[in-house]
Write an enzyme that holds these catalytic residues in place. Structure first.
Site, mmCIF file in Angstrom:
data_model
loop_
_atom_site.group_PDB
_atom_site.id
_atom_site.type_symbol
_atom_site.label_atom_id
_atom_site.label_comp_id
_atom_site.label_asym_id
_atom_site.label_seq_id
_atom_site.Cartn_x
_atom_site.Cartn_y
_atom_site.Cartn_z
ATOM 1 N N LEU A 165 54.094 23.475 20.137
ATOM 2 C CA LEU A 165 53.269 24.010 19.054
ATOM 3 C C LEU A 165 51.970 24.625 19.547
ATOM 4 O O LEU A 165 51.398 25.473 18.882
ATOM 5 C CB LEU A 165 52.952 22.899 18.039
ATOM 6 C CG LEU A 165 54.151 22.259 17.341
ATOM 7 C CD1 LEU A 165 53.678 21.158 16.411
ATOM 8 C CD2 LEU A 165 54.942 23.298 16.563
ATOM 9 N N GLY A 206 46.370 23.987 25.463
ATOM 10 C CA GLY A 206 44.974 24.296 25.772
ATOM 11 C C GLY A 206 44.556 23.572 27.021
ATOM 12 O O GLY A 206 45.369 22.972 27.747
ATOM 13 N N GLY A 207 43.251 23.608 27.288
ATOM 14 C CA GLY A 207 42.735 22.983 28.499
ATOM 15 C C GLY A 207 42.901 21.481 28.504
ATOM 16 O O GLY A 207 42.887 20.846 29.562
ATOM 17 N N GLY A 228 45.546 19.812 27.124
ATOM 18 C CA GLY A 228 46.942 19.400 27.178
ATOM 19 C C GLY A 228 47.791 20.257 26.273
ATOM 20 O O GLY A 228 47.412 21.374 25.914
ATOM 21 N N LYS A 266 51.572 14.539 21.826
ATOM 22 C CA LYS A 266 50.465 15.201 22.512
ATOM 23 C C LYS A 266 50.454 14.758 23.966
ATOM 24 O O LYS A 266 50.331 13.569 24.263
ATOM 25 C CB LYS A 266 49.135 14.868 21.831
ATOM 26 C CG LYS A 266 49.039 15.447 20.430
ATOM 27 C CD LYS A 266 47.669 15.241 19.826
ATOM 28 C CE LYS A 266 47.586 15.918 18.455
ATOM 29 N NZ LYS A 266 46.269 15.756 17.832
ATOM 30 N N ASP A 273 35.459 17.549 16.132
ATOM 31 C CA ASP A 273 36.029 18.909 16.027
ATOM 32 C C ASP A 273 36.516 19.176 14.608
ATOM 33 O O ASP A 273 37.645 19.615 14.393
ATOM 34 C CB ASP A 273 37.172 19.078 17.030
ATOM 35 C CG ASP A 273 37.499 20.550 17.295
ATOM 36 O OD1 ASP A 273 36.703 21.417 16.860
ATOM 37 O OD2 ASP A 273 38.520 20.830 17.934
#
Length: 707
Positions: free
Chosen positions: A16, A19-20, A22, A41, A139
């Site tokens: 899906l 990124g940095g 994972g 994840k 976030d």
């Protein structure tokens, strides 16, 4: 990795995102019936030496326990499992079918104040739980908020604690205590950007989401005061001073001036709502004493009437009440006539006069509530309906009106209770079924809303509004053809409803009936010439049919009506580009970049237009800007390679083609371009090699007798 199995039970369906920190995968849990879907994840350690992995393992265990505890909240995904496999760390979370808030905000543009208050209240409720567990999300942004399909509630996902695990895996042993910046630009305050997040950092993010919804302007595009660094936004929104002040405090530059945590902000918002949404509680009916005579009728006439009634005591009181009732009835009738003529303020005046004569007149309170509802004075309308119910508790009309007032105040649970009460008493009350459908529609419970509207339409099939609402529910379920049928029913009853024509056009475009969609949008702009979304969607439908000249006309109208709408400018530019009107296309793309400086596709297409104009060096600059904003955009790297190739800069071209292939391994055009550039580079190197070789001496002449 697709198809592989992790932890002995989680089969990867698809990736899906990456990124940095994972990668995230959709997986099926093979140990549960029906291969229950979940999210996996993968967290990537920066190093795999034993010391770093030991630090990572401890952090992973600690943070996973925090996430497991947070998952006990119904609007935070549950942590189902966590494990280590082949020196990789994995979290398994509940999969939430739903829609990102970012998509909802992009589609809807500016929100109303009451909608934003509801949004903020929902987010603060979740964050109050998070902060109560001594955790910070880190976030909060529209992409990390999901509108859950099952109940329409907001779900907060992708906690920064997960990212902190990976950032603290870096460096030498003992270096795990440093803090790395985690967050999303535009929603991240200064202290968080410095790596020092606080509870109030999450408050800032929620405030920025609210301001973005109110203004329709992306958070990064909002201006700031040069002296104070405070966000300047109120001139772009229609907001009450009280709620504006509340949001200003949420997004203060100095974290010490914000609400300290979600619980404090939540309490402040509740006080604000109580101040503006106060209403009268329902009480038992009160019997007022008889109204005394104040008129100046001749005494003889009164005496005669009292004799005729047979009593000089109770009969006199009865007679005066009868006179008052007659007068109040007349005023009520006049108010009702004025209401039917849409003369609401005058109608309100006559209702008040009637109540001054007979304060316990339930029908007048009910009529007054209806006028106030149409005047959008919802708090007063609710108070009027409550008064009617106090006098006449079984008045279904008053309960129905109360439901609509509560619905307008977004007090949906109370509204639903009012409508259900009416339906229980009389299942054939169409308007109560409609009200129930409206509440369910607000909650995004589309199938249940359709059932309610179907009940209402059996009883009242000539309601254009109900057919429209039913169509809207079907549209949200992506039942395009059924939605079109409902919209058609609505238009048979109210042909000039621009909104219905607009959504009908959107549904037609979804099933690729683009010509019919254009015809629907034509109806919209006929009835509402300044309907920006219709001009924009009309252009999209025309583009899909390759009718670029027509599309240009539509997008030009859209840009005139809404000059700050980047998508209108972008699609105008694209249409011009398809017609090879490159200079005009570049101008339009530049307008996009004025509104959205980081819009990499605009830079990419400027590069393509310049390339077609053979302005290769300028094209390379545009491609450089594109990959600066979106490093993994393979097409920009490929096109950059082509421009360098045209300038015979083959070594640089090869490097660009390699980047394109890295980000898109199956990019055949980039592979072919690299081969061409390598061939040209090899030819140049061969020529240089030959030039650098010393000249060979001429062969020695043979003489007879030699050798």
């Amino acid at each position: 990795m697709t198809g592989s199995q992790l932890g002995g039970r989680y089969r990867i369906i698809k990736q899906l995102g990456e990124g940095g920190f994972g990668a995230t995968f959709l997986a099926a849990d093979s140990h549960l019936p029906g291969n229950h879907n979940c999210l996996v994840k993968q967290l990537k350690p920066a190093a795999t030496d034993p010391a770093t992995l030991d630090i990572a393992r401890r952090l992973f265990d600690t943070e996973a326990k925090v996430l497991h505890e947070l998952g006990s909240h119904p609007q935070i995904p549950q942590l189902l499992a966590y494990f280590e496999e082949n020196q990789q760390f994995y979290l398994v979370e509940e999969f939430i079918p739903g829609r990102e808030l970012s998509e909802e905000m992009a589609e809807r543009g500016q929100w109303g104040e009451t909608e934003v208050i509801s949004l903020v209240a929902g987010l603060l409720d979740i964050l109050a739980f998070v902060h109560g567990k001594n955790a910070i999300h880190r976030d909060v942004n529209p992409r990390n908020i999901i509108r859950r399909h099952s109940d329409g509630k907001l779900v907060l996902i992708d906690f920064g604690a997960v990212k902190q695990i990976t950032t603290q895996m870096v460096g030498a042993p003992g270096a795990s205590g440093f803090t790395v910046c985690i967050g999303t630009p535009g929603y991240m305050p200064c202290e968080q950007a410095l790596g020092k997040p606080k509870f109030s950092s999450d408050i800032y993010a929620v405030g920025m989401i609210a301001i973005e919804a109110l203004t329709g302007v992306q958070s990064l595009q909002l201006p700031k005061d040069g002296e104070t660094e405070e966000i300047i936004w109120r001139d772009k929104a229609n907001v009450s001073p009280e709620f504006g002040n509340f949001l200003d405090k949420m997004v203060r530059y100095d974290f010490r001036e914000r609400y300290a945590a979600a619980a404090e902000a939540k309490a402040a918002l509740e006080m604000l709502q109580q101040a503006t949404l106060a209403t009268v509680p329902i009480m038992q009916p009160v019997i007022n004493p008889p109204v005394k005579a104040t008129g100046k009728k001749p005494l003889k006439l009164l005496a005669l009437l009292l004799v005729l009634l047979g009593s000089a005591g109770g009969g006199g009181v009865y007679l005066l009440n009868a006179f008052n009732s007659a007068s109040a009835n007349e005023l009520y009738d006049r108010a009702l006539t004025l209401y039917n003529l849409n003369r609401y303020e005058e109608a309100l005046g006559f209702y008040d006069k009637a109540l001054s004569i007979v304060p316990e007149y339930a029908e007048v309170w009910q009529g007054k509530g209806k006028v106030l509802l149409d005047l959008q004075r919802y708090d007063e309308a609710l108070a009027a309906y409550d008064r009617a119910i106090q006098i006449q508790p079984d008045s279904l009309d008053a309960w129905t009106g109360r439901g609509f007032a509560l619905d307008a105040l977004q007090r949906w649970e109370e509204a639903l209770a009012a409508f259900d009460r009416v339906i229980t008493a009389n299942p054939d009350t169409a308007i109560a079924w409609e009200g129930k459908g409206n509440v369910l529609l607000h909650w995004l419970l589309y199938e249940q809303a359709i059932s309610a509207y179907d009940q209402a339409l059996k009883l009242q099939p000539d309601s254009a509004t109900m057919w429209y609402n039913r169509g809207w529910a079907l549209q949200n379920l992506q039942e395009w053809k059924q939605a079109i049928n409902s919209y058609d029913k609505s238009l048979e009853l109210k042909f000039d409803n621009a909104t219905t024509w607009y959504h009908r056009g959107n549904c037609l475009m979804q099933i690729n009936k683009n010509q019919e969609a254009v015809a629907s949008y034509d109806k919209v702009v006929r009835f509402q010439p300044k309907h920006h979304p219709a001009w924009f969607s009309r252009g999209i439908a025309q583009m899909k049919m390759n009718r670029y000249e027509d599309a240009i006309t539509s997008f030009q109208q859209a840009t005139q009506l809404k000059p700050n709408h980047p998508a209108s400018w972008y699609n105008l530019a694209w249409s011009l580009q398809q017609l090879r009107r490159y200079e005009q296309a570049i101008d339009a793309y530049n307008t996009v970049l004025e509104l959205q400086p980081s819009q990499y596709l605009a830079w990419y297409n400027i590069g393509n237009s310049l390339y077609n104009l053979q302005r290769y060096q300028e094209a390379i600059h545009a491609y450089d800007e594109a990959v600066y904003s979106q490093q993994n955009h393979a097409e920009s790297w490929y096109s950059r390679g082509n421009a360098l190739f045209a300038l015979t800069r083959y070594a640089e071209a090869i490097s660009s083609y390699e980047k394109a292939i890295r980000y898109q391994p199956d990019y055949d055009e980039a592979k072919a371009g690299k081969k061409r550039a390598e061939k040209k580079q090899a030819e140049i190197e061969e020529l240089l090699r030959k030039k650098q070789q010393p000249p060979q001496p001429p062969p020695k002449k043979m003489v007879n007798g030699d050798g």
